[in-house]
Design a protein around this motif. Structure first.
Motif, PDB file in Angstrom:
ATOM      1  N   GLN A  64     -46.289 -16.770  11.199  1.00  0.00           N
ATOM      2  CA  GLN A  64     -46.150 -17.534   9.961  1.00  0.00           C
ATOM      3  C   GLN A  64     -46.880 -18.870  10.072  1.00  0.00           C
ATOM      4  N   GLU A  65     -46.669 -19.534  11.212  1.00  0.00           N
ATOM      5  CA  GLU A  65     -47.304 -20.843  11.430  1.00  0.00           C
ATOM      6  C   GLU A  65     -48.822 -20.714  11.472  1.00  0.00           C
ATOM      7  N   LYS A  66     -49.322 -19.680  12.144  1.00  0.00           N
ATOM      8  CA  LYS A  66     -50.771 -19.489  12.229  1.00  0.00           C
ATOM      9  C   LYS A  66     -51.377 -19.222  10.863  1.00  0.00           C
ATOM     10  N   LEU A  67     -50.730 -18.398  10.058  1.00  0.00           N
ATOM     11  CA  LEU A  67     -51.254 -18.100   8.730  1.00  0.00           C
ATOM     12  C   LEU A  67     -51.401 -19.369   7.900  1.00  0.00           C
ATOM     13  N   VAL A  68     -50.378 -20.211   7.947  1.00  0.00           N
ATOM     14  CA  VAL A  68     -50.390 -21.446   7.165  1.00  0.00           C
ATOM     15  C   VAL A  68     -51.430 -22.432   7.708  1.00  0.00           C
ATOM     16  N   LYS A  69     -51.424 -22.671   9.006  1.00  0.00           N
ATOM     17  CA  LYS A  69     -52.296 -23.683   9.599  1.00  0.00           C
ATOM     18  C   LYS A  69     -53.772 -23.273   9.529  1.00  0.00           C
ATOM     19  N   PHE A  70     -54.069 -22.011   9.837  1.00  0.00           N
ATOM     20  CA  PHE A  70     -55.461 -21.566   9.802  1.00  0.00           C
ATOM     21  C   PHE A  70     -56.008 -21.568   8.379  1.00  0.00           C
ATOM     22  N   THR A  71     -55.164 -21.239   7.405  1.00  0.00           N
ATOM     23  CA  THR A  71     -55.613 -21.288   6.014  1.00  0.00           C
ATOM     24  C   THR A  71     -55.920 -22.720   5.603  1.00  0.00           C
ATOM     25  N   ASN A  72     -55.066 -23.664   6.018  1.00  0.00           N
ATOM     26  CA  ASN A  72     -55.327 -25.073   5.737  1.00  0.00           C
ATOM     27  C   ASN A  72     -56.636 -25.528   6.360  1.00  0.00           C
TER      28      ASN A  72
ATOM     29  N   LEU B 205     -59.278 -17.976  -0.630  1.00  0.00           N
ATOM     30  CA  LEU B 205     -59.803 -17.932   0.734  1.00  0.00           C
ATOM     31  C   LEU B 205     -59.028 -16.948   1.602  1.00  0.00           C
ATOM     32  N   ARG B 206     -57.730 -16.857   1.381  1.00  0.00           N
ATOM     33  CA  ARG B 206     -56.898 -15.952   2.167  1.00  0.00           C
ATOM     34  C   ARG B 206     -56.976 -14.567   1.519  1.00  0.00           C
ATOM     35  N   PHE B 207     -58.150 -13.941   1.614  1.00  0.00           N
ATOM     36  CA  PHE B 207     -58.431 -12.741   0.832  1.00  0.00           C
ATOM     37  C   PHE B 207     -57.873 -11.467   1.444  1.00  0.00           C
ATOM     38  N   ALA B 208     -57.348 -11.515   2.663  1.00  0.00           N
ATOM     39  CA  ALA B 208     -56.843 -10.293   3.301  1.00  0.00           C
ATOM     40  C   ALA B 208     -55.470  -9.932   2.737  1.00  0.00           C
ATOM     41  N   SER B 209     -54.430 -10.700   3.083  1.00  0.00           N
ATOM     42  CA  SER B 209     -53.086 -10.373   2.611  1.00  0.00           C
ATOM     43  C   SER B 209     -52.179 -11.562   2.820  1.00  0.00           C
ATOM     44  N   ASP B 210     -51.221 -11.720   1.907  1.00  0.00           N
ATOM     45  CA  ASP B 210     -50.193 -12.736   2.057  1.00  0.00           C
ATOM     46  C   ASP B 210     -48.975 -12.193   2.799  1.00  0.00           C
ATOM     47  N   VAL B 211     -49.002 -10.920   3.131  1.00  0.00           N
ATOM     48  CA  VAL B 211     -47.816 -10.271   3.676  1.00  0.00           C
ATOM     49  C   VAL B 211     -47.859 -10.263   5.200  1.00  0.00           C
ATOM     50  N   LEU B 212     -46.812 -10.762   5.794  1.00  0.00           N
ATOM     51  CA  LEU B 212     -46.631 -10.655   7.242  1.00  0.00           C
ATOM     52  C   LEU B 212     -45.533  -9.629   7.488  1.00  0.00           C
ATOM     53  N   GLU B 213     -45.899  -8.570   8.163  1.00  0.00           N
ATOM     54  CA  GLU B 213     -44.946  -7.476   8.339  1.00  0.00           C
ATOM     55  C   GLU B 213     -43.808  -7.846   9.287  1.00  0.00           C
TER      56      GLU B 213
ATOM     57  N   GLY C 118     -38.834 -14.026   1.649  1.00  0.00           N
ATOM     58  CA  GLY C 118     -39.858 -14.941   1.166  1.00  0.00           C
ATOM     59  C   GLY C 118     -39.852 -16.274   1.888  1.00  0.00           C
ATOM     60  N   GLY C 119     -40.977 -16.934   1.848  1.00  0.00           N
ATOM     61  CA  GLY C 119     -41.108 -18.280   2.372  1.00  0.00           C
ATOM     62  C   GLY C 119     -42.102 -19.046   1.529  1.00  0.00           C
ATOM     63  N   ILE C 120     -42.139 -20.360   1.684  1.00  0.00           N
ATOM     64  CA  ILE C 120     -43.000 -21.210   0.870  1.00  0.00           C
ATOM     65  C   ILE C 120     -43.865 -22.077   1.772  1.00  0.00           C
ATOM     66  N   ALA C 121     -45.159 -22.064   1.507  1.00  0.00           N
ATOM     67  CA  ALA C 121     -46.065 -22.984   2.178  1.00  0.00           C
ATOM     68  C   ALA C 121     -46.115 -24.264   1.346  1.00  0.00           C
TER      69      ALA C 121
ATOM     70  N   THR D 124     -58.000 -37.215  -1.796  1.00  0.00           N
ATOM     71  CA  THR D 124     -59.361 -36.859  -1.408  1.00  0.00           C
ATOM     72  C   THR D 124     -59.561 -35.342  -1.378  1.00  0.00           C
ATOM     73  N   TYR D 125     -58.580 -34.583  -1.878  1.00  0.00           N
ATOM     74  CA  TYR D 125     -58.605 -33.122  -1.949  1.00  0.00           C
ATOM     75  C   TYR D 125     -58.318 -32.443  -0.615  1.00  0.00           C
ATOM     76  N   ILE D 126     -58.171 -33.211   0.448  1.00  0.00           N
ATOM     77  CA  ILE D 126     -57.940 -32.625   1.757  1.00  0.00           C
ATOM     78  C   ILE D 126     -56.440 -32.416   1.977  1.00  0.00           C
ATOM     79  N   ALA D 127     -56.070 -31.248   2.483  1.00  0.00           N
ATOM     80  CA  ALA D 127     -54.677 -30.988   2.831  1.00  0.00           C
ATOM     81  C   ALA D 127     -54.362 -31.671   4.156  1.00  0.00           C
ATOM     82  N   LEU D 128     -53.451 -32.627   4.124  1.00  0.00           N
ATOM     83  CA  LEU D 128     -53.080 -33.321   5.351  1.00  0.00           C
ATOM     84  C   LEU D 128     -52.378 -32.362   6.302  1.00  0.00           C
ATOM     85  N   PHE D 129     -51.456 -31.588   5.797  1.00  0.00           N
ATOM     86  CA  PHE D 129     -50.786 -30.561   6.581  1.00  0.00           C
ATOM     87  C   PHE D 129     -49.908 -29.750   5.642  1.00  0.00           C
TER      88      PHE D 129
END
Length: 316
Positions: free
Chosen positions: A230-238, A215-223, A23-26, A33-38
């Motif tokens: 991992q970095e792309k999943l987090v950054k692109f979702t943001n 928004l991340r409607f495909a999957s939270d699982v990275l095989e 497991g990992g945590i984003a 202002t509701y915007i995710a800084l990072f």
């Protein structure tokens, strides 16, 4: 205007990202202002508080927070100290208050109405100001080393762990943290508006978690245990979340202007109840017109001149 950032731990297993059976945590930093800084991707099993200050110091956006809200795991005594040294006002939402100690400014201090908060007679504890004064240069050197990039705050927080209790630097960090946290707890008890603001900020971060999961409607699982993936999943979702929130804010602004033109009375308090984390108007699987991609959008005017925002004062 103050900017409040929330380093908010996602709640529930559905907010965690799983990869390769581990497991990992984003860990999101969401502005008022509701915007995710990072977002920082951190492994499970670590104390999230050690990453809080490091993320804020790495923030290069135009929004530079001076107030931080977090849940219980976003705070510890050394983190209170480090936040204070860097000028951040750390005001977390802390559970299990009954397990916390309120520290006196000096041994003989007594108070008419709140004396019971500081414990029973004979078991009270006072701040060791001599220890703080003796090691204040060491605390400042640590803060300056972190500011200049010569020392990582995560590394420092790990060193200032329970195994370092005989270390004088740890004791000095802990002592400043005791004073700062006691002050924060007393402010929290005395100010109903502050309590409401902390709840609103942490609820906003929790709403952001739900919004990104939708928004991340495909999957939270990275095989694969691939840091780049991992970095792309987090950054692109943001990025996607911020774009959708901005688009929703544009739509809400146009609706408000339309209502005002029809004679509706819209106040700042009305607008404060709105959120850009709406999803019902978003078509994730709909048909999209590509022939409009080359059409430049109209200029964005963020000002609602017909709404009086002067009476919308932040909590103290």
């Amino acid at each position: 205007m103050q900017h409040h950032a929330t380093g908010q731990l996602p709640q529930g297993n559905e907010s965690h990202i799983r990869y390769g059976g581990v497991g990992g945590i984003a860990y999101h930093y969401v502005a008022d202002t509701y915007i995710a800084l990072f977002t920082r991707f951190i492994p499970c099993g670590v104390w999230e508080a050690v990453h809080l200050i490091e993320g804020l110091l790495a923030n290069t956006s135009d929004t530079q927070p001076d107030t931080i809200h977090a849940d219980t795991q976003g705070q510890s005594l050394p983190v209170f100290t480090l936040a204070h040294l860097f000028g951040f006002d750390l005001v977390p939402r802390i559970r299990n208050w009954k397990d916390l100690t309120f520290f006196l400014p000096f041994d003989q201090a007594r108070y008419q109405h709140i004396d019971a908060l500081f414990g029973e007679s004979g078991r009270r504890q006072a701040i060791d100001w001599t220890l703080i004064e003796t090691h204040w240069p060491d605390l400042m050197r640590a803060a300056l080393s972190i500011r200049e990039g010569k020392l990582n705050s995560v590394t420092l927080m790990r060193r200032l762990s329970s195994r370092s209790r005989k270390n004088h630097i740890y004791r000095a960090f802990r002592e400043v943290g005791r004073a700062v946290r006691t002050t924060v707890l007393l402010r929290y008890l005395a100010d109903a508006k502050l309590r409401a603001r902390v709840d609103a900020a942490t609820n906003k971060a929790e709403a952001y978690n739900g919004f990104t999961q939708w928004l991340r409607f495909a999957s939270d699982v990275l095989e694969r245990n691939d840091p780049a993936e991992q970095e792309k999943l987090v950054k692109f979702t943001n990025l996607l979340a911020n774009l959708v929130a901005f688009h929703t804010a544009l739509d809400l602004t146009e609706v408000i202007r339309s209502l005002i033109s029809e004679g509706w009375q819209i106040s700042a308090a009305d607008i404060a109840t709105l959120s850009p984390y709406l999803t019902r108007h978003i078509r994730r699987f709909g048909a999209y017109a590509t022939d409009e991609l080359t059409t430049p959008p109209g200029s964005y005017d963020p000002h609602l001149s017909d709404v009086d925002f002067t009476d919308l004062r932040p909590a103290a």
